[in-house]
Motif scaffolding. Sequence first.
Motif: not given
Length: 455
Positions: A239, A242, A249, A252
């Motif tokens: 995170i 990122l 994003k 993920t």
Amino acid sequence: MAQKPNIPKGTRDFGPIEMAKRNYIFNTIREVYALYGFQQIETPAMETLQTLMGKYGEEGDKLLFKVLNSGDFMNKVTEQELQERNSLHLAAKLCEKGLRYDLTVPFARYVVMHREELQLPFKRYQIQPVWRADRPQKGRYREFYQCDADVVGSDSLLNEVELMQIVDTVFTRFGIRVQIKINNRKILSGIAEVIGAADKIVDITVAIDKLDKIGIDNVNAELREDGLSEEQINKLQPIISLSGSNEEKLQTIAEVLKDSETGLKGVEEIKYILNILSNPNTLNNEIQLDLTLARGLNYYTGAIFEVKALDVEMGSITGGGRYDNLTGIFGMPGLSGVGISFGADRIYDVLNTLDLYPKNSMNATQILFINFGERETSYCLPIINKVRANGFRAEIFPDAAKMKKQMNYANAKQIPFVALAGENEINEGKITLKNMETGEQQLLTPDELIASLKQ
């Protein structure tokens, strides 16, 4: 010698030029709100303290400007209470009203009071001053304006889409390049949930927000100081680091949050908003998913927005988000809403810095008629009326002063044209128009003068 007057710290006077600039800002925002079907309301400068207290937290309660009761405001206070010097208790006895702290709580009160009259969803905007007993400093005032728009009574994410379009339209009209940042409270809750630190949302987001300034190692060190374990910090790394497009994003994040129902709900909401806004010709400015955005975590429940100017070092100039229970504080639970607020004072500073105010936004006098005396004034007045009827801002100097004084007045006010009518002009039924920038003069009929101004 009489003492020179002053104004309270944290307040400002606005002269004609500042007011013209501020009105340009307010009118632009007002026009765009209206384009999207929002209706204007106003609420009183004062609200009852019962309405205001307890809505902004303990610190907010301290920053409320309280208004003394009318008449003998001490009649309910005992000598013992005075000696105890409990300021909060005394304020409750001495004051029943306070100046509004923001526009959101008064709006919630308005919705509850007028619920039977409102057509839901209710789209309102409000442009009014608010007051906070804060310590004045650069960019922070005790009296300032907020420019809010909210939609209540609808859960549809199309409301979020429209608010982003409003933001984009306003700043396009201003000529300010901005970046719109978006996040979702559910995603932040999901992140804290999957790493086993649900009570650390604020600590996590505050630390991550410093990534650009202090680097990833220092961010991780701060997270350790906040009490996160090495395992929790390791789970946060995808995170924190990122990057990529909004779509990358989201992929993920969805993977990280695969075991969090709340987090995945936030991902779906953001994906819906971004998909619509990615259509061609929808936005002029960039919108970016930013997981470090964590404003209003104590009241926002869904999407969160923030806008920053790209060409000026300045904090947020617009912000907002989705809330699920605006009116619950007044006994009407379950009414969802979403809103934005433009920071008029910061927008003012950005427009000044970039010199983006249109010349015609200053609303200054466009033509000054010189006063040579009673006969000449009687000749000019009907022409002035005709000029004004055609939409031009015109004035006549009130006194038959020396020509130099009247010309200095025109130059000081940056009036672009001066009209002169002496004996020769009156005899010919004409008027001399002087361009104050070029010095060019023309002898014109009143109709020709108006046609010249239109050009």
